[in-house]
Design a protein around this motif. Structure first.
Motif, mmCIF file in Angstrom:
data_model
loop_
_atom_site.group_PDB
_atom_site.id
_atom_site.type_symbol
_atom_site.label_atom_id
_atom_site.label_comp_id
_atom_site.label_asym_id
_atom_site.label_seq_id
_atom_site.Cartn_x
_atom_site.Cartn_y
_atom_site.Cartn_z
ATOM 1 N N ALA A 186 0.825 -1.216 0.000
ATOM 2 C CA ALA A 186 0.000 0.000 0.000
ATOM 3 C C ALA A 186 0.857 1.264 0.000
ATOM 4 N N LEU A 187 2.100 1.154 0.473
ATOM 5 C CA LEU A 187 3.002 2.312 0.474
ATOM 6 C C LEU A 187 3.310 2.776 -0.945
ATOM 7 N N GLU A 188 3.087 1.883 -1.911
ATOM 8 C CA GLU A 188 3.339 2.214 -3.327
ATOM 9 C C GLU A 188 4.788 2.561 -3.593
ATOM 10 N N ILE A 189 5.722 2.057 -2.809
ATOM 11 C CA ILE A 189 7.105 2.339 -3.164
ATOM 12 C C ILE A 189 7.585 1.271 -4.128
ATOM 13 N N PRO A 190 8.542 1.649 -4.968
ATOM 14 C CA PRO A 190 8.886 0.787 -6.090
ATOM 15 C C PRO A 190 9.688 -0.451 -5.682
ATOM 16 N N VAL A 191 10.068 -0.542 -4.435
ATOM 17 C CA VAL A 191 10.836 -1.692 -3.983
ATOM 18 C C VAL A 191 10.304 -2.083 -2.608
ATOM 19 N N ASP A 192 10.548 -3.314 -2.218
ATOM 20 C CA ASP A 192 10.173 -3.733 -0.872
ATOM 21 C C ASP A 192 11.367 -3.456 0.041
ATOM 22 N N PRO A 193 11.258 -2.443 0.890
ATOM 23 C CA PRO A 193 12.426 -2.056 1.689
ATOM 24 C C PRO A 193 12.894 -3.187 2.601
ATOM 25 N N ARG A 194 11.990 -4.094 2.944
ATOM 26 C CA ARG A 194 12.400 -5.172 3.845
ATOM 27 C C ARG A 194 13.382 -6.126 3.177
ATOM 28 N N GLU A 195 13.171 -6.363 1.868
ATOM 29 C CA GLU A 195 14.108 -7.250 1.160
ATOM 30 C C GLU A 195 15.485 -6.608 1.063
ATOM 31 N N LEU A 196 15.484 -5.327 0.698
ATOM 32 C CA LEU A 196 16.750 -4.625 0.584
ATOM 33 C C LEU A 196 17.467 -4.597 1.928
ATOM 34 N N LEU A 197 16.718 -4.308 2.969
ATOM 35 C CA LEU A 197 17.342 -4.154 4.272
ATOM 36 C C LEU A 197 17.799 -5.495 4.850
ATOM 37 N N ARG A 234 12.878 8.376 -8.075
ATOM 38 C CA ARG A 234 12.943 9.618 -7.309
ATOM 39 C C ARG A 234 11.583 10.285 -7.131
ATOM 40 N N LEU A 235 10.871 10.522 -8.247
ATOM 41 C CA LEU A 235 9.641 11.297 -8.132
ATOM 42 C C LEU A 235 8.553 10.598 -7.322
ATOM 43 N N PRO A 236 8.297 9.303 -7.589
ATOM 44 C CA PRO A 236 7.291 8.655 -6.738
ATOM 45 C C PRO A 236 7.688 8.673 -5.265
ATOM 46 N N LEU A 237 8.974 8.569 -4.986
ATOM 47 C CA LEU A 237 9.406 8.567 -3.582
ATOM 48 C C LEU A 237 9.222 9.950 -2.958
ATOM 49 N N ILE A 238 9.500 11.007 -3.725
ATOM 50 C CA ILE A 238 9.265 12.348 -3.193
ATOM 51 C C ILE A 238 7.771 12.541 -2.926
ATOM 52 N N GLY A 239 6.938 12.015 -3.820
ATOM 53 C CA GLY A 239 5.492 12.061 -3.581
ATOM 54 C C GLY A 239 5.118 11.342 -2.298
ATOM 55 N N LEU A 240 5.722 10.161 -2.103
ATOM 56 C CA LEU A 240 5.460 9.410 -0.873
ATOM 57 C C LEU A 240 5.921 10.198 0.347
ATOM 58 N N PHE A 241 7.093 10.802 0.251
ATOM 59 C CA PHE A 241 7.616 11.592 1.372
ATOM 60 C C PHE A 241 6.661 12.732 1.712
ATOM 61 N N ARG A 242 6.195 13.437 0.690
ATOM 62 C CA ARG A 242 5.266 14.542 0.950
ATOM 63 C C ARG A 242 3.980 14.038 1.597
ATOM 64 N N SER A 243 3.486 12.896 1.119
ATOM 65 C CA SER A 243 2.214 12.410 1.668
ATOM 66 C C SER A 243 2.391 11.944 3.109
ATOM 67 N N GLY A 247 20.977 3.839 -3.557
ATOM 68 C CA GLY A 247 20.733 3.117 -4.806
ATOM 69 C C GLY A 247 19.296 3.281 -5.276
ATOM 70 N N VAL A 248 18.381 3.334 -4.323
ATOM 71 C CA VAL A 248 16.971 3.504 -4.682
ATOM 72 C C VAL A 248 16.662 4.972 -4.981
ATOM 73 N N TRP A 249 17.041 5.866 -4.049
ATOM 74 C CA TRP A 249 16.646 7.277 -4.189
ATOM 75 C C TRP A 249 17.398 7.993 -5.299
ATOM 76 N N ASP A 250 18.654 7.600 -5.570
ATOM 77 C CA ASP A 250 19.403 8.292 -6.621
ATOM 78 C C ASP A 250 18.976 7.850 -8.021
ATOM 79 N N ASP A 251 18.199 6.794 -8.110
ATOM 80 C CA ASP A 251 17.706 6.320 -9.401
ATOM 81 C C ASP A 251 16.581 7.248 -9.868
ATOM 82 N N PRO A 252 16.801 7.928 -11.031
ATOM 83 C CA PRO A 252 15.789 8.904 -11.483
ATOM 84 C C PRO A 252 14.393 8.296 -11.646
ATOM 85 N N GLN A 253 14.332 7.014 -11.957
ATOM 86 C CA GLN A 253 13.024 6.363 -12.113
ATOM 87 C C GLN A 253 12.236 6.328 -10.808
#
Lengths: 203, 203
Positions: free
Chosen positions: A71-82, A111-120, A103-109
């Protein structure tokens, strides 16, 4: 993709296998998590809101934790990465965490959805998702699996620096932080995050 | 307060001494700083927008820097408070900075307007105010007067932790950071901020 079976049964119920069932569950989950917070939202309530059986929620998404991450709509599952942070032990854990983060945030693909998530996350409902969802579901378990003492104290402190870094590097784009190489970010912040994770707690 | 002289002269011009002149200038300053950023906004442009002579802007507000701080609508002038940080030298500078910061933010009277300011800083126009205003007008001069090397590098890094602390302690209210005593906040964050100010820069 080529599935043409989009029919619905009569009345309120939907066919369990209809292609939009997954999306309906996700939409209900987002609404309820946002309105009530993670802790006060049951899989049963999400299923009722979506008009499906709770077993179907588990079928599509696994556990309530899994559903929250989806539901977080982030492009990766942070639990797997972590998990890779955790597997190599405490030495250098903060640096590995930062490199995955970058590696996730510096990827231009991403970036924008993550900034949207951060704002929300800064909106009232989003704050509850951070407080009642992301922290207990993702961050605190990482601290626990790293074997830090008092992860419930340390991980919010870690979050305060990582969220501030997101704000300055990506959202506001303050120089020179916005243009630092990954190595410079690691050299600047990894010692501090390692300290937040493992240094003796004050008082 | 009991001033009844609210009359205006005919036409577009306003009487220089009219009680709302100050407010008009401030309103024009906020609009223009927000729309164009600090660097691209001249006192002359603000005066023109407010329909007054530029000398009146200086009369009410002093320099453009002073006007910027007034337009921030924060309840205190951060530059005055931060002067006490500077005056006592480098030892313990981060702790003094944090205690001043906490004295303002922990005061219930100031909290809500400051959270409003924080939120507006995340909007596109607000980001420019942070980037082109607060940082060069307030933060970097503090670093310079503390005698830190490369204040233009260090102060944005300091900002990344302070903004993250604001976010976690006041905006999202993540526990236990939200309920830490001032002493606990200082014990947790002052060593890190002191490091950001004075430790040798990486690379």
């Amino acid at each position: 993709m080529s599935n043409t079976d989009t029919g619905r049964s009569a009345g309120r119920g939907r066919r369990p296998g209809a292609p939009d069932t997954r999306a309906e569950i996700l939409s209900s989950a987002r609404s309820l998590f946002a309105a009530r917070g993670f802790g006060s939202t049951s899989v049963r309530a999400i299923a009722a809101d979506a008009g499906v059986d709770p077993s179907l929620v588990h079928h599509y998404f696994g556990t309530k934790d899994d559903l929250f991450v989806a539901a977080l709509e982030i492009p990766v599952d942070p639990r797997e990465l972590l998990a890779t942070v955790v597997d190599e032990g405490q030495d250098g854990a903060a640096e590995r965490m930062l490199r995955i983060f970058l590696g996730v945030w510096d990827d231009p693909q991403h970036r924008l959805p993550l900034i949207g998530l951060f704002r929300s996350l800064l909106e009232p409902a989003g704050e509850r998702m951070l407080r009642e969802g992301f922290l207990p579901v993702v961050l605190i378990p990482v601290g626990e699996r790293l074997g830090v003492d008092h992860p419930e104290v340390r991980m919010p402190v870690v979050a305060s620096q990582v969220l501030g870094l997101i704000l300055v590097r990506y959202v506001v784009a303050l120089e020179p932080v916005a243009s630092m190489s990954a190595d410079q970010v690691v050299a600047t912040y990894a010692p501090v995050l390692q300290r937040y994770l493992f240094a003796p707690l004050p008082g």
